[in-house]
Design a protein around this motif. Structure first.
Motif, PDB file in Angstrom:
ATOM      1  N   LEU A   1       0.829  -1.207   0.000  1.00  0.00           N
ATOM      2  CA  LEU A   1       0.000   0.000   0.000  1.00  0.00           C
ATOM      3  C   LEU A   1       0.865   1.260   0.000  1.00  0.00           C
ATOM      4  CD1 LEU A   1      -2.886   1.109   0.129  1.00  0.00           C
ATOM      5  CD2 LEU A   1      -2.744   0.997   2.627  1.00  0.00           C
ATOM      6  N   HIS A   2       2.014   1.174   0.654  1.00  0.00           N
ATOM      7  CA  HIS A   2       2.926   2.319   0.730  1.00  0.00           C
ATOM      8  C   HIS A   2       3.435   2.726  -0.652  1.00  0.00           C
ATOM      9  CE1 HIS A   2       6.804   4.388   1.729  1.00  0.00           C
ATOM     10  NE2 HIS A   2       6.014   4.967   2.621  1.00  0.00           N
ATOM     11  N   GLU A   3       3.460   1.766  -1.578  1.00  0.00           N
ATOM     12  CA  GLU A   3       3.868   2.073  -2.948  1.00  0.00           C
ATOM     13  C   GLU A   3       2.763   2.775  -3.721  1.00  0.00           C
ATOM     14  OE1 GLU A   3       7.081   1.569  -4.054  1.00  0.00           O
ATOM     15  OE2 GLU A   3       7.203   1.248  -1.872  1.00  0.00           O
ATOM     16  N   LEU A   4       1.563   2.773  -3.174  1.00  0.00           N
ATOM     17  CA  LEU A   4       0.421   3.422  -3.831  1.00  0.00           C
ATOM     18  C   LEU A   4       0.129   4.787  -3.224  1.00  0.00           C
ATOM     19  CD1 LEU A   4      -1.980   0.345  -4.070  1.00  0.00           C
ATOM     20  CD2 LEU A   4      -0.471   1.259  -5.853  1.00  0.00           C
ATOM     21  N   THR A   5       0.417   4.933  -1.935  1.00  0.00           N
ATOM     22  CA  THR A   5       0.169   6.202  -1.260  1.00  0.00           C
ATOM     23  C   THR A   5       1.158   6.383  -0.120  1.00  0.00           C
ATOM     24  OG1 THR A   5      -1.430   7.490   0.037  1.00  0.00           O
ATOM     25  CG2 THR A   5      -1.572   5.098   0.209  1.00  0.00           C
ATOM     26  N   THR A   6       1.592   7.619   0.083  1.00  0.00           N
ATOM     27  CA  THR A   6       2.504   7.917   1.193  1.00  0.00           C
ATOM     28  C   THR A   6       1.775   8.714   2.284  1.00  0.00           C
ATOM     29  OG1 THR A   6       3.281   9.884   0.004  1.00  0.00           O
ATOM     30  CG2 THR A   6       4.599   7.857  -0.205  1.00  0.00           C
ATOM     31  N   ALA A   7       0.478   8.442   2.412  1.00  0.00           N
ATOM     32  CA  ALA A   7      -0.301   9.088   3.474  1.00  0.00           C
ATOM     33  C   ALA A   7       0.351   8.805   4.825  1.00  0.00           C
ATOM     34  CB  ALA A   7      -1.734   8.579   3.462  1.00  0.00           C
ATOM     35  N   LYS A   8       0.239   9.762   5.740  1.00  0.00           N
ATOM     36  CA  LYS A   8       0.928   9.651   7.021  1.00  0.00           C
ATOM     37  C   LYS A   8       0.558   8.375   7.769  1.00  0.00           C
ATOM     38  CE  LYS A   8       1.991  12.261  11.221  1.00  0.00           C
ATOM     39  NZ  LYS A   8       1.765  13.524  11.977  1.00  0.00           N
ATOM     40  N   TRP A   9      -0.738   8.024   7.746  1.00  0.00           N
ATOM     41  CA  TRP A   9      -1.169   6.842   8.503  1.00  0.00           C
ATOM     42  C   TRP A   9      -0.584   5.565   7.907  1.00  0.00           C
ATOM     43  CZ3 TRP A   9      -3.969   2.813   6.428  1.00  0.00           C
ATOM     44  CH2 TRP A   9      -4.578   3.031   5.184  1.00  0.00           C
ATOM     45  N   VAL A  10      -0.366   5.570   6.584  1.00  0.00           N
ATOM     46  CA  VAL A  10       0.242   4.402   5.942  1.00  0.00           C
ATOM     47  C   VAL A  10       1.706   4.285   6.345  1.00  0.00           C
ATOM     48  CG1 VAL A  10       0.854   3.345   3.734  1.00  0.00           C
ATOM     49  CG2 VAL A  10      -1.353   4.487   3.992  1.00  0.00           C
ATOM     50  N   VAL A  11       2.404   5.416   6.362  1.00  0.00           N
ATOM     51  CA  VAL A  11       3.815   5.427   6.767  1.00  0.00           C
ATOM     52  C   VAL A  11       3.966   4.939   8.203  1.00  0.00           C
ATOM     53  CG1 VAL A  11       5.827   6.895   7.173  1.00  0.00           C
ATOM     54  CG2 VAL A  11       4.373   7.306   5.171  1.00  0.00           C
ATOM     55  N   ILE A  12       3.104   5.423   9.087  1.00  0.00           N
ATOM     56  CA  ILE A  12       3.174   5.011  10.498  1.00  0.00           C
ATOM     57  C   ILE A  12       2.824   3.535  10.658  1.00  0.00           C
ATOM     58  CG2 ILE A  12       2.131   5.342  12.784  1.00  0.00           C
ATOM     59  CD1 ILE A  12       1.754   8.296  12.054  1.00  0.00           C
ATOM     60  N   LEU A  13       1.760   3.103   9.972  1.00  0.00           N
ATOM     61  CA  LEU A  13       1.339   1.702  10.077  1.00  0.00           C
ATOM     62  C   LEU A  13       2.404   0.768   9.528  1.00  0.00           C
ATOM     63  CD1 LEU A  13      -0.855  -0.292  10.864  1.00  0.00           C
ATOM     64  CD2 LEU A  13      -1.927   0.065   8.626  1.00  0.00           C
ATOM     65  N   ARG A  14       3.089   1.185   8.492  1.00  0.00           N
ATOM     66  CA  ARG A  14       4.177   0.374   7.920  1.00  0.00           C
ATOM     67  C   ARG A  14       5.269   0.149   8.958  1.00  0.00           C
ATOM     68  NH1 ARG A  14       9.064   1.504   5.738  1.00  0.00           N
ATOM     69  NH2 ARG A  14       9.875   0.032   4.161  1.00  0.00           N
ATOM     70  N   LEU A  15       5.684   1.219   9.640  1.00  0.00           N
ATOM     71  CA  LEU A  15       6.730   1.099  10.657  1.00  0.00           C
ATOM     72  C   LEU A  15       6.276   0.213  11.817  1.00  0.00           C
ATOM     73  CD1 LEU A  15       8.004   4.800  10.791  1.00  0.00           C
ATOM     74  CD2 LEU A  15       9.176   2.829   9.798  1.00  0.00           C
ATOM     75  N   VAL A  16       5.023   0.401  12.251  1.00  0.00           N
ATOM     76  CA  VAL A  16       4.487  -0.397  13.359  1.00  0.00           C
ATOM     77  C   VAL A  16       4.405  -1.869  12.968  1.00  0.00           C
ATOM     78  CG1 VAL A  16       2.433  -0.829  14.769  1.00  0.00           C
ATOM     79  CG2 VAL A  16       3.197   1.517  14.373  1.00  0.00           C
ATOM     80  N   ALA A  17       3.930  -2.148  11.752  1.00  0.00           N
ATOM     81  CA  ALA A  17       3.780  -3.538  11.298  1.00  0.00           C
ATOM     82  C   ALA A  17       5.131  -4.232  11.175  1.00  0.00           C
ATOM     83  CB  ALA A  17       3.049  -3.577   9.958  1.00  0.00           C
ATOM     84  N   LEU A  18       6.138  -3.522  10.678  1.00  0.00           N
ATOM     85  CA  LEU A  18       7.471  -4.117  10.552  1.00  0.00           C
ATOM     86  C   LEU A  18       8.082  -4.371  11.921  1.00  0.00           C
ATOM     87  CD1 LEU A  18       8.913  -2.086   7.535  1.00  0.00           C
ATOM     88  CD2 LEU A  18       8.148  -4.469   7.541  1.00  0.00           C
ATOM     89  N   ASP A  19       7.934  -3.421  12.835  1.00  0.00           N
ATOM     90  CA  ASP A  19       8.450  -3.611  14.200  1.00  0.00           C
ATOM     91  C   ASP A  19       7.727  -4.765  14.899  1.00  0.00           C
ATOM     92  OD1 ASP A  19      10.260  -1.572  13.919  1.00  0.00           O
ATOM     93  OD2 ASP A  19       9.050  -0.072  14.962  1.00  0.00           O
ATOM     94  N   ALA A  20       6.409  -4.843  14.697  1.00  0.00           N
ATOM     95  CA  ALA A  20       5.630  -5.926  15.309  1.00  0.00           C
ATOM     96  C   ALA A  20       6.047  -7.276  14.742  1.00  0.00           C
ATOM     97  CB  ALA A  20       4.134  -5.695  15.069  1.00  0.00           C
ATOM     98  N   THR A  21       6.331  -7.318  13.445  1.00  0.00           N
ATOM     99  CA  THR A  21       6.772  -8.565  12.818  1.00  0.00           C
ATOM    100  C   THR A  21       8.095  -9.034  13.410  1.00  0.00           C
ATOM    101  OG1 THR A  21       5.659  -8.036  10.737  1.00  0.00           O
ATOM    102  CG2 THR A  21       7.428  -9.652  10.638  1.00  0.00           C
ATOM    103  N   VAL A  22       9.029  -8.103  13.587  1.00  0.00           N
ATOM    104  CA  VAL A  22      10.321  -8.455  14.189  1.00  0.00           C
ATOM    105  C   VAL A  22      10.123  -8.974  15.609  1.00  0.00           C
ATOM    106  CG1 VAL A  22      12.513  -7.531  15.036  1.00  0.00           C
ATOM    107  CG2 VAL A  22      11.675  -6.871  12.775  1.00  0.00           C
ATOM    108  N   GLY A  23       9.381  -8.233  16.427  1.00  0.00           N
ATOM    109  CA  GLY A  23       9.174  -8.622  17.818  1.00  0.00           C
ATOM    110  C   GLY A  23       8.453  -9.951  17.958  1.00  0.00           C
ATOM    111  N   LEU A  24       7.392 -10.136  17.197  1.00  0.00           N
ATOM    112  CA  LEU A  24       6.602 -11.365  17.304  1.00  0.00           C
ATOM    113  C   LEU A  24       7.314 -12.557  16.673  1.00  0.00           C
ATOM    114  CD1 LEU A  24       3.065  -9.881  16.616  1.00  0.00           C
ATOM    115  CD2 LEU A  24       3.829 -10.983  18.726  1.00  0.00           C
ATOM    116  N   THR A  25       8.141 -12.309  15.668  1.00  0.00           N
ATOM    117  CA  THR A  25       8.933 -13.393  15.086  1.00  0.00           C
ATOM    118  C   THR A  25       9.891 -13.956  16.123  1.00  0.00           C
ATOM    119  OG1 THR A  25       8.805 -12.505  12.827  1.00  0.00           O
ATOM    120  CG2 THR A  25      10.633 -13.991  13.313  1.00  0.00           C
ATOM    121  N   ILE A  26      10.556 -13.067  16.844  1.00  0.00           N
ATOM    122  CA  ILE A  26      11.483 -13.504  17.894  1.00  0.00           C
ATOM    123  C   ILE A  26      10.722 -14.173  19.040  1.00  0.00           C
ATOM    124  CG2 ILE A  26      13.130 -12.707  19.628  1.00  0.00           C
ATOM    125  CD1 ILE A  26      13.900 -10.459  17.661  1.00  0.00           C
ATOM    126  N   ALA A  27       9.628 -13.545  19.480  1.00  0.00           N
ATOM    127  CA  ALA A  27       8.853 -14.088  20.604  1.00  0.00           C
ATOM    128  C   ALA A  27       8.270 -15.457  20.277  1.00  0.00           C
ATOM    129  CB  ALA A  27       7.734 -13.115  20.975  1.00  0.00           C
TER     130      ALA A  27
END
Length: 197
Positions: A148-174
């Motif tokens: 979605l970030h490749e389609l729009t750089t809306a602020k909420w998309v940028v923030i959600l992208r960072l949160v989702a990537l951080d959550a993926t790292v944390g939950l992958t390890i956990a």
């Protein structure tokens, strides 16, 4: 004409399993769309794959068409699709290498542990934990938001992208550590057999 009993039907002909096979068949089209920078199409196909995943589980319960094949095929389809997309998005420079390496490392580790448990203890079941399910949700969200970030750089998309990537790292390890704990607990609970090390 008498109805063929469910137990004698070809499991691939059930609606849930057909949807799962369709999801597997979407993988090359998704990869092609990403490689050709057709991110609108890629996002639409990924949403369609997600909807089919939700629908096959619903149909399996409603139509009482749960099969042993489906129990194995559904997670395989999910892993095949997600793993392929993580690799392709990393190749395109859209998915951080660290995230992709962690995701693959965890999955390979779980496969090896499951294989060892089966070889040593004869255990076939190695169901998903709550951390594993949460990790899958995070991975799906991460892929969707990266597209979605490749389609729009809306602020909420940028923030959600960072949160989702951080959550993926944390939950992958956990989830990886949790599966390791489960495997250790199960192996230690097995009685020693004659000749075993």
């Amino acid at each position: 004409m008498t109805e063929v009993p469910t137990t004698h039907r070809n499991p691939l002909r059930t609606a849930p399993n057909l949807l799962t096979v369709m999801r597997i068949c979407l993988a090359p089209f998704l990869v092609s769309a990403i490689l050709e920078n057709r991110f609108g199409l890629a996002f639409a196909l990924f949403v369609a794959a997600g909807l089919s995943d939700a629908l096959d589980g619903l149909l399996a319960r409603m139509l009482k068409q749960r099969t042993s094949l489906g129990q194995y095929l559904d997670p395989i389809a999910d892993k095949l699709l997600l793993s392929t997309l993580f690799l392709v998005l990393m190749y395109k420079g859209l998915m951080p290498t660290t995230v992709t390496v962690l995701v693959f490392g965890r999955d390979v580790g779980i496969l090896l542990v499951a294989a060892v448990l089966y070889a040593v203890a004869g255990r076939r079941e190695f169901g998903p934990s709550i951390f594993g399910k949460a990790n899958t949700v995070a991975q799906v969200t991460a892929v969707a938001v990266v597209l979605l970030h490749e389609l729009t750089t809306a602020k909420w998309v940028v923030i959600l992208r960072l949160v989702a990537l951080d959550a993926t790292v944390g939950l992958t390890i956990a989830s990886g550590l949790h599966y390791a704990w489960i495997a250790s607990h199960r192996s230690s609970s097995q009685p020693n057999t004659p000749g075993a090390n």
